[in-house]
Each structure stands twice: as C-alpha cells, then as structure tokens.
Enzyme design. Structure first.
Site, PDB file in Angstrom:
ATOM      1  N   ASP A  93      -1.341  14.956  16.591  1.00 40.79           N
ATOM      2  CA  ASP A  93      -0.583  15.820  17.499  1.00 40.79           C
ATOM      3  C   ASP A  93      -1.163  17.219  17.420  1.00 40.79           C
ATOM      4  OD1 ASP A  93       1.531  13.997  18.387  1.00 40.79           O
ATOM      5  OD2 ASP A  93       2.041  13.957  16.248  1.00 40.79           O
ATOM      6  N   GLU A 126       1.226   5.547   0.838  1.00 35.65           N
ATOM      7  CA  GLU A 126       0.663   6.687   1.577  1.00 35.65           C
ATOM      8  C   GLU A 126       1.070   7.999   0.900  1.00 35.65           C
ATOM      9  OE1 GLU A 126       0.834   6.518   5.879  1.00 35.65           O
ATOM     10  OE2 GLU A 126       1.579   8.579   5.900  1.00 35.65           O
ATOM     11  N   HIS A 152       3.825  -1.075   3.754  1.00 37.05           N
ATOM     12  CA  HIS A 152       3.110   0.187   3.525  1.00 37.05           C
ATOM     13  C   HIS A 152       4.176   1.267   3.315  1.00 37.05           C
ATOM     14  CE1 HIS A 152      -0.075   3.244   4.041  1.00 37.05           C
ATOM     15  NE2 HIS A 152       0.802   3.916   4.770  1.00 37.05           N
ATOM     16  N   SER A 163       0.866  -1.183   0.000  1.00 39.05           N
ATOM     17  CA  SER A 163       0.000   0.000   0.000  1.00 39.05           C
ATOM     18  C   SER A 163       0.903   1.233   0.000  1.00 39.05           C
ATOM     19  CB  SER A 163      -0.931  -0.007   1.217  1.00 39.05           C
ATOM     20  OG  SER A 163      -0.205  -0.247   2.394  1.00 39.05           O
ATOM     21  N   PHE A 193      12.912  14.362  10.579  1.00 41.65           N
ATOM     22  CA  PHE A 193      11.660  13.597  10.746  1.00 41.65           C
ATOM     23  C   PHE A 193      11.803  12.592  11.882  1.00 41.65           C
ATOM     24  CE2 PHE A 193       9.376  13.189   6.346  1.00 41.65           C
ATOM     25  CZ  PHE A 193       9.079  14.528   6.381  1.00 41.65           C
TER      26      PHE A 193
HETATM   27  P1  FAD Z   1      -2.316   6.993  20.514  1.00 41.70           P
HETATM   28  O1  FAD Z   1      -2.404   5.552  20.173  1.00 41.70           O
HETATM   29  O2  FAD Z   1      -3.499   7.613  21.179  1.00 41.70           O
HETATM   30  O3  FAD Z   1      -1.031   7.147  21.478  1.00 41.70           O
HETATM   31  C1  FAD Z   1      -0.461   8.429  21.723  1.00 41.70           C
HETATM   32  C2  FAD Z   1       0.380   8.378  22.990  1.00 41.70           C
HETATM   33  O4  FAD Z   1      -0.463   8.358  24.127  1.00 41.70           O
HETATM   34  C3  FAD Z   1       1.280   7.146  23.134  1.00 41.70           C
HETATM   35  O5  FAD Z   1       2.472   7.564  23.760  1.00 41.70           O
HETATM   36  C4  FAD Z   1       0.483   6.232  24.059  1.00 41.70           C
HETATM   37  O6  FAD Z   1       1.313   5.318  24.755  1.00 41.70           O
HETATM   38  C5  FAD Z   1      -0.150   7.261  24.987  1.00 41.70           C
HETATM   39  N1  FAD Z   1      -1.423   6.848  25.589  1.00 41.70           N
HETATM   40  C6  FAD Z   1      -2.453   6.240  24.996  1.00 41.70           C
HETATM   41  N2  FAD Z   1      -3.466   6.064  25.878  1.00 41.70           N
HETATM   42  C7  FAD Z   1      -3.053   6.599  27.041  1.00 41.70           C
HETATM   43  C8  FAD Z   1      -3.648   6.765  28.327  1.00 41.70           C
HETATM   44  N3  FAD Z   1      -4.881   6.331  28.569  1.00 41.70           N
HETATM   45  N4  FAD Z   1      -2.927   7.395  29.286  1.00 41.70           N
HETATM   46  C9  FAD Z   1      -1.684   7.855  29.048  1.00 41.70           C
HETATM   47  N5  FAD Z   1      -1.062   7.727  27.826  1.00 41.70           N
HETATM   48  C10 FAD Z   1      -1.748   7.114  26.865  1.00 41.70           C
HETATM   49  N6  FAD Z   1      -0.285  12.161  12.211  1.00 41.70           N
HETATM   50  C11 FAD Z   1      -1.089  13.063  11.603  1.00 41.70           C
HETATM   51  O7  FAD Z   1      -1.214  14.195  12.112  1.00 41.70           O
HETATM   52  N7  FAD Z   1      -1.757  12.770  10.434  1.00 41.70           N
HETATM   53  C12 FAD Z   1      -1.674  11.566   9.852  1.00 41.70           C
HETATM   54  O8  FAD Z   1      -2.301  11.329   8.811  1.00 41.70           O
HETATM   55  C13 FAD Z   1      -0.848  10.565  10.473  1.00 41.70           C
HETATM   56  N8  FAD Z   1      -0.743   9.333   9.954  1.00 41.70           N
HETATM   57  C14 FAD Z   1      -0.009   8.369  10.600  1.00 41.70           C
HETATM   58  C15 FAD Z   1       0.023   7.071  10.089  1.00 41.70           C
HETATM   59  C16 FAD Z   1       0.772   6.074  10.725  1.00 41.70           C
HETATM   60  C17 FAD Z   1       0.777   4.686  10.162  1.00 41.70           C
HETATM   61  C18 FAD Z   1       1.522   6.400  11.896  1.00 41.70           C
HETATM   62  C19 FAD Z   1       2.363   5.346  12.569  1.00 41.70           C
HETATM   63  C20 FAD Z   1       1.483   7.679  12.418  1.00 41.70           C
HETATM   64  C21 FAD Z   1       0.710   8.671  11.792  1.00 41.70           C
HETATM   65  N9  FAD Z   1       0.625   9.974  12.300  1.00 41.70           N
HETATM   66  C22 FAD Z   1      -0.167  10.914  11.677  1.00 41.70           C
HETATM   67  C23 FAD Z   1       1.362  10.346  13.518  1.00 41.70           C
HETATM   68  C24 FAD Z   1       0.516  10.194  14.802  1.00 41.70           C
HETATM   69  O9  FAD Z   1      -0.594  11.051  14.749  1.00 41.70           O
HETATM   70  C25 FAD Z   1       1.399  10.539  15.992  1.00 41.70           C
HETATM   71  O10 FAD Z   1       2.395   9.557  16.167  1.00 41.70           O
HETATM   72  C26 FAD Z   1       0.656  10.814  17.289  1.00 41.70           C
HETATM   73  O11 FAD Z   1       1.594  11.387  18.214  1.00 41.70           O
HETATM   74  C27 FAD Z   1       0.082   9.573  17.983  1.00 41.70           C
HETATM   75  O12 FAD Z   1      -1.026   9.087  17.350  1.00 41.70           O
HETATM   76  P2  FAD Z   1      -1.591   7.632  17.745  1.00 41.70           P
HETATM   77  O13 FAD Z   1      -2.811   7.414  16.989  1.00 41.70           O
HETATM   78  O14 FAD Z   1      -0.521   6.633  17.651  1.00 41.70           O
HETATM   79  O15 FAD Z   1      -1.934   7.904  19.305  1.00 41.70           O
END
Ligand code: FAD
Length: 276
Positions: free
Chosen positions: A100, A9, A257, A7, A207
């Site tokens: 973020d 991105e 991916h 895939s 990055f």
């Molecule tokens: P989460 O899974 O919510 O985790 C975030 C942090 O919070 C982690 O450190 C986790 O351990 C911690 N955490 C979770 N739950 C709790 C809790 N209850 N208490 C305390 N801590 C907790 N960013 C963008 O802006 N746009 C995009 O399109 C984008 N695409 C991405 C695609 C992929 C495949 C990846 C790997 C990353 C992408 N990102 C994107 C980056 C991503 O948004 C960041 O890494 C962001 O900081 C975390 O998102 P997440 O969904 O992993 O968060």
C-alpha cells in the site's frame, strides 16, 4: 489429527529492545520446528534493510527465511537490487505483494499489482524463488467485486505463484468457500490460512478496519465486555482461535501461518493446544 505445517511472521524491529525481544521470540518459536519464518516489508521499502537483516538472522539460525517484498512505489531497478541480495544469500522463498502506498505518497512505481511483481520475479530469476502471494477469503477492501478479486488471485497464480497465505479471518467458512471458489477457477496451489491471535481488543478492531478483516459481532462484543482485563481477553482469544485452527486443519487446510506481532506466547500456546 496429522501435524500441519506451521510458519511464523515477524516484522523487522526498529529498536535495540525490539531486536532483543524478537531474538527471544524466535528462539521460543523455533522449538516448534516451523517450515519457515517470514519477515514483513514496510510500505515502499521503508524497512528494506531491517527485512534483509532479520531474514539473514533467521537463515543463520538454520531456518528457511521468507522475506516479503512489495512493488508499489518501487522501480524495477530497486526490486532487482533486493532480489539480487536474496539470491546472493541463497534465499529462495519470498512473499510477493503489491503493498500500500504510504499516505501522501503519489508515485505508484513501475509495477501496479502483485501479479505484475510475480511475473517480474519469474522473468528475472526463473524458478529460483518459491513465490507466495496474498489471498483474501473476505476479499480485498479495494476489490471492485468479490468476483474481480477471485480473478485477481487466479492472475497471480497464472503469473507463477506457487502457494498463498491468507489475510487473517475469524470465520472459517469464508476460507473454505474461497478455496472452493478458486478450485472451480482451476487453481489448486496450497492456500495456508493466516492466523491472528487475539490479545488486544482496540488494536484488533483498528487493524481489522484497515485491512478489511471481519471480527464477528459475537467475538467483538465479548472482547469489549472484558474491558482492561487482559487475562480474560487472552483466555477467550486463545479458545476462539484454537477452535478455529482445529476446524481448519480437520477440514484440509495445508498448514497455519501465524501473524505473531513479534510475540511468542499466543502462537506457541495455540500450537501446543493443537498438539503441533
Ligand atoms: P494485489 O493482489 O495486487 O491486489 C490489490 C487490489 O487490487 C485488490 O483489490 C485486487 O482485487 C485489485 N486488482 C488487482 N489487479 C487489478 C487490476 N488489473 N485492475 C483493477 N484492480 C486490480 N503489506 C505490506 O506493506 N508489507 C508486508 O510485508 C505485507 N505482508 C502481507 C502478507 C500477507 C499474507 C497478506 C495477506 C498481506 C500482506 N500485506 C503486506 C498487505 C498487502 O500489501 C495489502 O493487502 C495490499 O493492499 C494488497 O497487496 P496484494 O499483494 O494482495 O495486492
């Protein structure tokens, strides 16, 4: 080696030139018959329209479009609006993320973590969407501990994620260990490695510092030694990344991916070298 699912991105372009470049890139990469093409979503919805428009272009080209969606800084109402648009256009596959907060923005929104977004999407749309989530073989930089991050991954799966894509890495052992560790915690959804081709030393180091991905010293030092020699950087990057992809596939990764950064050449070359 059996042919793995691949895939690609993309990010939504901001200029007419960028749009044209992405058309050419997508046309080239579509020859490799990817399983889907995903489109990133800017922090706090800054690219909402661009993500939507690019996803629709992918659909109209006959491919499975997978828009990313992040919840940080968003209201449930705005997320509902975006999901409704995807639903109305027959899009059934998303990447659900926390995202973020942009610098200076303080309003976190109604959903604080990706697991809450996954649960929200499931509550609103049942099984309509196939939901991908992010996985971090080298752990998310804000995680309290590696264990807490693994537990967060499990929470996202329990909330309803179907599969995952990893942050990029250049150390295949971190991926194998992560998959093994979450298996032991009862998770067996497909976890596809995210692959970042290497094209630019400075950009890669910047990055990687931001997202917490490690560039092993032997790779960083070799890249640095090439200075401005782009051809040497590209050639070395292709060798290193292709070898890692081969190892990942040989050892059971469900697919690859590619973080294309809207450029076709590196991802295409790696796939060709892998006979995909
Ligand atoms: P989460 O899974 O919510 O985790 C975030 C942090 O919070 C982690 O450190 C986790 O351990 C911690 N955490 C979770 N739950 C709790 C809790 N209850 N208490 C305390 N801590 C907790 N960013 C963008 O802006 N746009 C995009 O399109 C984008 N695409 C991405 C695609 C992929 C495949 C990846 C790997 C990353 C992408 N990102 C994107 C980056 C991503 O948004 C960041 O890494 C962001 O900081 C975390 O998102 P997440 O969904 O992993 O968060």
């Amino acid at each position: 080696m059996s042919s793995p699912q691949i895939s690609f991105e993309f990010f939504p372009p901001k200029t007419a030139e960028g749009t044209e470049k992405l058309h050419v890139t997508r046309a080239r990469l579509s020859l490799l018959k990817p399983k889907f093409m995903s489109v990133t979503f800017g922090a706090s919805g800054s690219t909402q329209q661009g993500t939507f428009d690019t996803a629709l272009e992918i659909v109209s080209d006959g491919f499975d479009a997978v828009p990313h969606l992040s919840c940080i800084g968003a209201s449930k109402q705005s997320l509902r609006g975006i999901l409704a648009q995807y639903h109305a256009h027959g899009i059934q596959h998303i990447v659900a993320l926390r995202g973020d907060l942009p610098p200076g923005m303080k309003k976190v929104g109604e959903l604080h973590y990706a697991c809450e977004l996954v649960a929200f999407v499931r509550a609103e749309y049942g099984n309509w969407f196939h939901i991908e989530v992010a996985a971090y073989p080298e752990y998310h930089p804000q995680a309290k501990s590696p264990r807490a991050d693994l537990e967060n991954f499990v929470r996202k799966v329990k909330a309803g994620a179907n599969s995952a894509i990893t942050q990029y890495f250049y150390n295949a052992d971190a991926y194998f260990r992560f998959v093994n560790d979450v298996h032991k915690l009862g998770v067996d959804i497909p976890i596809t490695p995210g692959v970042m081709p290497i094209t630019n030393y400075t950009q890669l180091m910047r990055f990687s510092a931001m997202c917490g991905a490690e560039v092993p010293k032997w790779i960083a030092r070799r890249l640095e030694s090439f200075g401005d020699d782009r051809d040497a950087i590209q050639a070395f990057g292709l060798d290193v990344v292709t070898a890692m992809c081969e190892r990942l596939i040989m050892n059971g990764a469900p697919g690859l991916h590619f973080y294309t950064l809207n450029s076709a050449v590196e991802s295409k070359t790696i796939c060709e070298r892998l006979n995909i």
